[in-house]
Design an enzyme around this catalytic site. Structure first.
Site, PDB file in Angstrom:
ATOM      1  N   HIS A 104      16.271 -21.016  13.018  1.00 31.80           N
ATOM      2  CA  HIS A 104      17.659 -21.339  12.499  1.00 31.80           C
ATOM      3  C   HIS A 104      17.924 -21.176  11.057  1.00 31.80           C
ATOM      4  CE1 HIS A 104      18.827 -21.419  16.673  1.00 31.80           C
ATOM      5  NE2 HIS A 104      18.482 -22.768  16.910  1.00 31.80           N
ATOM      6  N   HIS A 111      26.225 -23.376  17.613  1.00 30.69           N
ATOM      7  CA  HIS A 111      24.915 -23.864  18.587  1.00 30.69           C
ATOM      8  C   HIS A 111      25.727 -25.117  19.181  1.00 30.69           C
ATOM      9  CE1 HIS A 111      21.060 -25.263  20.216  1.00 30.69           C
ATOM     10  NE2 HIS A 111      20.625 -24.271  19.461  1.00 30.69           N
ATOM     11  N   GLU A 126      24.560 -19.141  22.821  1.00 35.47           N
ATOM     12  CA  GLU A 126      24.346 -18.826  21.368  1.00 35.47           C
ATOM     13  C   GLU A 126      24.765 -17.145  21.373  1.00 35.47           C
ATOM     14  OE1 GLU A 126      20.876 -20.699  19.844  1.00 35.47           O
ATOM     15  OE2 GLU A 126      20.780 -21.684  21.700  1.00 35.47           O
TER      16      GLU A 126
END
Length: 353
Positions: free
Chosen positions: A107, A174, A312
Site C-alpha cells: 500500500h 480501502h 478495492e
C-alpha cells in the site's frame, strides 16, 4: 445539488490540524471525508429504519493514526496491494521498498499524508505531492483525488497522478463496507462481475496463474451470501485466513468508460451498493484479520473477523513480478487516471441481486 460542510476533526501527533468534510445530497445520503489520507470516515445511507453508516472507521484522529494495519477508508498508494519481495526493477535499476507486510511491500504512505483541499459545489479536490524516493519509489509525483456526490446517490472517486520520472503506480480506496450496519458480513449478498481470478500464494501474492472461478468457492457471478462457500478444504480461502483476499479480473463491457464490477446488498436493511470502475481488477477482502486491530472502532466497538468487506478496485498486485499482467508503469510526463463510482440504493430501487 449536494452541499459541503467542514469541521475540525483533530490533530496529528506531528501537530497538524485535520479537517472533516461532509458532503450531503437532498436525498439524505452523506459522505464524511478527512483531509488526512483522503479517508472516507462515514457513508450515511437513508435506510428504511433510518440513517445507516455502512463503512467501518474510528471516532478520533488518535485512533486513525494508531491503526497501522487496516487502512480503514483510506486512499492508498503509491502501490495499492503488494509488491513481492519489496523490490522492483525499472529501466535496468533495482529499487528497494519498505517491507511492511512480511517480506513484501503493501500500500505505501499516501494514507498518512495531509492533503490540501478545495471545494467546488458537490466536489472535493484533494491534492498532495510525493517526493522522489518516498517509500523507495522514483520520481516526484503530483497527486489529485476528487470526490463527488451526486443527487442520484452516486459517490465518485477520481484519481490523477503524474511523475517527472518513470515509476510505478497502483491506487485504490480501502473502505470496509457493512450494509447491515453491524455484526459480520457473511450473510450479505455479493455479486462480482468476473469469470477469472488471480491465484494467490501463502503471502497473498499472485502466483501468475489466472484461473476460472467456475465450479469453485471463488464464483460470485450469480450473487450469493459472502460466507456461503467458506468451508474447510479449499486452499485459496484457507491460506488467507479463512476468507477472501483475492484479485478478480473484471469482465469489462466493451467500449464502456466504467464497467460494473460488484453489487452488494443487505436483505436486513434493504441497502444495496453497485460498484463501477475503469480499473482492470477488484480485490475482495473479507476482513479476515480485523480482529487483530487493537484500536476501537466507531462507538468503541471492537471489530471482529468479517466485520466488513473491502472491494478495492485496482491494477493487479505484484505486477512488476508478472510482465504478462497489465502494466503499472507510469512514464515521466504522462498522467495516470482512474475512476471508481459507488452507487447506493434502498428498498426496491436496486432490484433483486
Amino acid at each position: 445539488m449536494a452541499k459541503i460542510q467542514s469541521k475540525p476533526f483533530g490533530v496529528t501527533k506531528a501537530g497538524e490540524n485535520v479537517t472533516e468534510y461532509i458532503l450531503s445530497n437532498p436525498g439524505g445520503l452523506s459522505v464524511s471525508v478527512l483531509d488526512y489520507g483522503c479517508i472516507i470516515k462515514n457513508i450515511i445511507v437513508p435506510a428504511k429504519s433510518g440513517p445507516l453508516d455502512v463503512v467501518l472507521g474510528h471516532d478520533t484522529m488518535a485512533d486513525y493514526e494508531a491503526d497501522t494495519g487496516t487502512y480503514c477508508g483510506a486512499f492508498v498508494g503509491r502501490y495499492a496491494n503488494r509488491i513481492e519481495g519489496a523490490a522492483f526493477t525499472l529501466g535496468g535499476k533495482k529499487y528497494e521498498l519498505e517491507a511492511n507486510n512480511g517480506p513484501n511491500h503493501l500500500h505505501g504512505c499516501f494514507s498518512r499524508k495531509i492533503y490540501t483541499v478545495k471545494s467546488f459545489g458537490d466536489t472535493l479536490l484533494m491534492e498532495a505531492e510525493s517526493p522522489d524516493g518516498e517509500d523507495g519509489f522514483p520520481g516526484n509525483m503530483k497527486i489529485a483525488v476528487r470526490y463527488t456526490l451526486t443527487d442520484d446517490n452516486a459517490f465518485r472517486m477520481d484519481y490523477r497522478v503524474s511523475s517527472d520520472a518513470d515509476t510505478l503506480v497502483n491506487l485504490t480506496n480501502h473502505s470496509y463496507f457493512n450494509l447491515d450496519g453491524g455484526g459480520n458480513v457473511l450473510g450479505q449478498k455479493l455479486r462480482i462481475y468476473a469469470s477469472r481470478y488471480l491465484e494467490g500464494n501463502e503471502q497473498t501474492c499472485p502466483t501468475g496463474r489466472i484461473l476460472p472461478v467456475e465450479g469453485t468457492p471463488m464464483d460470485f457471478r450469480a450473487g450469493k451470501p459472502i460466507g456461503r462457500d467458506l468451508k474447510p478444504g479449499f486452499t485459496q480461502t484457507e491460506i488467507v485466513g479463512g476468507g477472501y483476499d483475492h484479485c478478480y479480473v473484471i469482465d469489462r463491457a466493451r467500449g464502456a468508460s466504467q464497467s460494473i464490477c460488484a453489487w452488494a446488498t443487505s436483505e436486513k436493511t434493504g441497502v444495496s451498493m453497485k460498484v463501477y470502475t475503469t480499473q482492470p481488477g477488484v480485490q475482495l477482502y473479507t476482513g479476515n484479520f480485523l480482529q487483530d486491530c487493537a484500536v476501537p472502532g466507531k462507538g468503541g466497538a471492537q471489530y471482529e473477523k468479517y466485520s466488513g468487506f473491502a472491494l478495492e478496485t485496482q491494477h493487479y498486485p505484484c505486477s512488476p513480478s508478472h510482465p504478462e499482467f497489465p502494466s503499472t508503469v507510469l512514464r515521466a510526463g504522462k498522467v495516470f487516471r482512474a475512476t471508481t463510482t459507488l452507487r447506493f440504493f434502498t428498498g426496491k430501487q436496486c432490484g433483486r441481486l
